[in-house]
Design an enzyme around this catalytic site. Structure first.
Site, short mmCIF file in Angstrom:
data_model
loop_
_atom_site.label_atom_id
_atom_site.label_comp_id
_atom_site.label_asym_id
_atom_site.label_seq_id
_atom_site.Cartn_x
_atom_site.Cartn_y
_atom_site.Cartn_z
N GLY A 87 -69.08 113.38 -97.17
CA GLY A 87 -68.78 114.76 -97.66
C GLY A 87 -69.30 115.00 -99.19
O GLY A 87 -69.59 113.82 -99.81
N SER A 92 -67.05 115.13 -101.42
CA SER A 92 -66.10 114.45 -102.27
C SER A 92 -66.09 112.99 -101.98
O SER A 92 -65.42 112.10 -102.60
CB SER A 92 -64.91 115.02 -102.14
N GLY A 93 -66.95 112.35 -101.21
CA GLY A 93 -67.06 110.88 -100.98
C GLY A 93 -67.52 110.59 -99.49
O GLY A 93 -67.49 111.24 -98.72
N ASP A 129 -61.56 124.29 -97.74
CA ASP A 129 -62.75 123.65 -97.39
C ASP A 129 -62.76 123.61 -95.91
O ASP A 129 -63.02 122.29 -95.29
CB ASP A 129 -63.26 122.44 -97.98
N GLY A 153 -68.65 108.97 -91.82
CA GLY A 153 -68.92 110.20 -92.33
C GLY A 153 -68.96 110.24 -93.93
O GLY A 153 -68.86 109.22 -94.85
N VAL A 163 -66.77 108.07 -96.20
CA VAL A 163 -65.54 107.76 -95.09
C VAL A 163 -65.97 106.47 -94.41
O VAL A 163 -67.05 106.23 -93.70
CB VAL A 163 -65.10 108.88 -94.22
#
Length: 802
Positions: A520, A522-523, A632, A518, A525
């Site tokens: 997003g 913010s970073g 979020d 994944g 995964v």
């Protein structure tokens, strides 16, 4: 022979019943003798034993209850902890009048449960029993409990045993000393649970954080019931809303909550081999326990906590740090006595401040201590404000690199001092600086200045050499063990459940961040497998985490959150530029992959996701120790386990809000376009209602089966969001009482296989959640209540194929 057979059978039955009685209960008129090891009571399930307990070779016995199958026969209750009895002639009797009495060899009554007054002979104590819970009880003929050991705990609480305003847990004096110790777990006068050190010289509360008030510590003082209990699952809950769960939470495990003699409160779980594993402890940093090194003592990590005496002091009683350190000098208040100050960098003694001054220089702070005969030292903090604390008593000493200052010991000039902190248990490689103060002035001659310059240089050189040795030793220790040396198995288990991981560990676990699952804002995964074979999701954070304090605040708070609808955080990594968070791996990944793709999601699963997500947000908003605003909420941040139970993830944008605070400050807009509430753009104060808005968008998308964040052309040839158009059209159809409006808004891929009542409920809740006026939006707990009421009203047909 025919006549003797029944007689023999009768005798055998009588002997069997007598044996059973002597091992399961104590009847009125009978007793247990200290000299007969078979004179014990055993709980029906054999978990607990009650009888006379002996330590080592001493002729001292305690009437106790202990775990039968633990390797060390761990004691959980004592009747006479401070008055042991003799190994001969002592006994416990349940007298004819119903009194239970412990007597010593000379007949002296050591302990007793008196007769219940104002009762008839039929309601006085008839027998003593040891229950499966470990509770020793006295019962009357009808089986009513007249007295129970659960009302008089010593240092241990067992499952389903209440801790109340009238009870407390008091530690032992030592590992082999059952006497009442100096640490207590209790309800304070403000209705909050606390740990307190109550020693021979002084007392002080040290947990929760004594620098914070009740609400800052995530507690409440408004519930005066003062009751706490932990259940068979390993979950602890108190009336001041303090709660925790065992890391091995579940049924079938024997547990105990013990106030240990080292001042830490720990929850233990019994392993199959009879040993104990720590499954929770109140303080991760043992040196934060007050009084652990006694008066004048200093606690230092090497890396395990050990005690040391400061310069000018020596151990009062070797091997017994409860008595701390004693000065090697006689302090006087004579004006003619010359004194000097010894600086101990990164050392502080908590509490007992004579004076607190702000915005003062080091010299001024030194003068405050010099002019006060009661002052034994002063603490000066290098924080830009020049904080000065003069100390009347040196207690709760702690050496930590996180302390931004030093303690300056006030010693007579003739006291010879070492160049490092030397104690019985450790040598602290800290540099020590000396400042000599006379009765007139400092540095009154050039000779003195030159002499001290040489001494300063010598001290710095010695300190530098010691630091080099310290760093080399530290590097060797970590290189050898590839991480901190954890001496206790229980502590090792705790640290493996939520701990700080090294970047090397995570790089190995993810095979150099090979499998991305994944990504997003913010970073990214990555999937990984830890050394203990746990599957985890490792998130590499981008530039969103810039503030070190914010990062640690969020990690420490989110790491304590336990809820089935929130993704569990296992740990973190913060090394140089690397910031990573380690979460549990959730098999079915995120909701958007099932909702907006060919991997179809049936209505039953959709409603389960809506309800579970609401429960998770309600927990964050209303039940968590610190209110958490997620900021979020979107399908990408809602993960689905193997049973399609939702788990809210990605707290990277979360805002922690103190209880009772009406204002919140955000340094920037947070969230994802399409799911953000209007108040973000209007620069209004941010509350939990921003999560309610985002949740409303998500459940409307689950009903419709498409994204509602795009832009479309409205009826007036003006562009509007898909969400706004959807809400406008649905409201119009509801007002016009169109019968087919539910079928029109439902995802056509479900082919009518859904509950109309549940669809209508979700749509109405979703529309109310996305109201522009936040005051009109519901709270998440009210949303949960509405969904629970709706859940049982409709039958859902499960599709044959998703």
């Amino acid at each position: 022979m025919k006549l003797q057979a029944p007689s023999l059978l009768t005798v055998l039955i009588f002997l069997f019943l007598s044996f059973q009685t002597s091992t399961s209960l104590l009847t009125r008129g009978s007793s247990l003798s200290v000299e007969d090891s078979s004179h014990v009571l055993t709980s029906p399930d054999k978990t607990f034993t009650c009888g006379f307990y002996r330590i080592g070779d001493e002729n001292a016995y305690w009437f106790s209850v202990w775990f039968t199958n633990s390797s060390d026969r761990t004691v959980v209750w004592m009747a006479n902890r401070d008055r042991p009895v003799n190994g001969q002639g002592s006994r416990v009797s349940l007298r004819r009048n119903g009194a239970m009495v412990l007597t010593d060899v000379d007949g002296t009554v050591i302990w007793m449960v008196p007769v219940v007054t104002n009762t008839t002979s039929s309601t006085r104590a008839d027998r003593a029993e040891l229950l499966d819970s470990g509770n020793l009880v006295l019962k009357d003929l009808q089986g009513n409990i007249l007295w129970q050991s659960f009302d008089f705990p010593t240092d241990t609480l067992l499952p389903n045993q209440n801790l109340t305003k009238n009870t407390k847990l008091i530690s032992k004096l030592g590992s082999g000393n059952f006497g009442s110790g100096f640490y207590t777990f209790y309800f304070d006068n403000d209705n909050a649970l606390r740990l307190i050190y109550d020693g021979p010289d002084t007392s002080s509360v040290y947990w929760p954080n004594p620098d914070w008030d009740v609400f800052q510590n995530g507690r409440t003082r408004y519930n005066s019931s003062r009751i706490a209990v932990f259940d068979d699952m390993g979950s602890f809950l108190s009336s001041d809303i303090f709660q925790f769960s065992a890391i091995d939470m579940g049924f079938g495990i024997k547990r105990r909550l013990t106030m240990d003699y080292d001042g830490n409160l720990r929850l233990y779980s019994l392993n199959l081999n009879g040993s104990w594993m720590i499954s929770y402890e109140a303080l991760r940093q043992q040196c934060n326990v007050h009084g652990i090194c006694g008066r004048n003592g200093i606690c230092v990590y090497t890396p395990e906590p050990k005690c040391s005496c400061p310069p000018g002091y020596e151990v009062t009683e070797p091997g017994n740090w409860n008595k701390g350190c004693k000065p090697k000098f006689n302090r006087t208040c004579s004006n003619t006595q010359q004194v000097k100050f010894i600086e101990l960098p990164h050392v502080d003694f908590y509490g007992y401040d004579l004076n607190f001054s702000r915005l003062v220089s080091l010299d001024s702070c030194m003068k405050l201590c010099l002019d006060d005969c009661r002052c034994e030292a002063f603490s000066y903090r290098i924080t830009g404000e020049g904080l000065c604390f003069t100390k009347s008593v040196l207690f709760n000493g702690l050496n930590t690199p996180n302390f931004p200052g030093s303690i300056y010991l006030k010693l007579p000039l003739n006291v010879s001092e070492p160049t490092s902190l030397v104690g019985t248990d450790l040598v602290c490689p800290s540099s020590v600086t000396e400042i000599v103060i006379g009765t007139s002035s400092m540095y009154d001659t050039a000779v003195k200045r030159i002499r001290w310059a040489y001494l300063y240089g010598f001290a710095i050189a010695i300190g530098a050499i010691e630091v080099i040795f310290f760093v080399a030793g530290w590097w060797f220790l970590f290189r050898k063990h590839d991480g901190p040396s954890l001496l206790e198995d229980g502590y090792r288990v705790i640290s493996s459940q939520f701990r700080r991981y090294s970047y090397v560990e995570l790089k190995k676990a993810t095979k150099n961040f090979k499998e991305e699952v994944g990504r997003g804002g913010s970073g990214a995964v990555y999937k990984g497998v830890l050394e203990d074979e746990r599957e985890v999701a490792v998130k590499r954070l981008g530039d969103i985490y810039q503030g070190e304090e914010v990062f640690w605040a969020e990690v420490s708070t989110i790491g304590k959150i336990y809820h089935m609808n929130l993704v569990r955080m296992w740990g973190f990594c913060s090394e140089e530029k690397h910031r990573l968070l380690i979460y549990e791996y959730v098999k079915n990944q995120s909701l958007d992959r099932h909702l907006f793709s060919s991997d179809f999601l049936g209505w039953k699963e959709r409603f389960k996701v809506a309800l579970g997500t609401a429960k998770g947000l309600a927990y964050l908003h209303h039940e968590c120790l610190e209110w958490v605003i997620h900021c979020d909420v979107k399908p990408e941040n809602i993960l689905l386990d193997s049973e399609f139970e939702p788990k809210i993830a990605d707290f990277g944008l979360a805002k922690l809000s103190q209880r009772g605070s009406k204002n919140s400050e955000f340094s920037r807009i947070r969230g994802t376009k399409g799911y953000m509430a209007p108040e973000w753009a209007l620069n209004l104060p941010i509350t939990a209602k921003v999560d309610v808005y985002s949740y409303g968008v998500v459940i409307l998308e689950m009903v419709k089966g498409i994204r509602l964040s795009g832009w479309v052309v409205g009826d007036g040839d003006e562009e509007e969001t898909e969400l706004k158009r959807f809400v406008r059209v649905v409201n119009m159809k509801i007002q016009c009482e169109e019968d087919s409006w539910i079928e029109d808004v439902a995802d056509p891929r479900m082919n009518g296989k859904f509950s109309k009542n549940q669809v209508a409920t979700l749509v109405r809740i979703g529309i109310s959640c996305v109201e522009g006026d936040r005051s009109k939006r519901p709270t998440m707990d009210s949303v949960v209540q509405s969904l629970l009421e709706c859940e049982a009203e409709s039958e859902v047909v499960r599709p044959d194929k998703r």
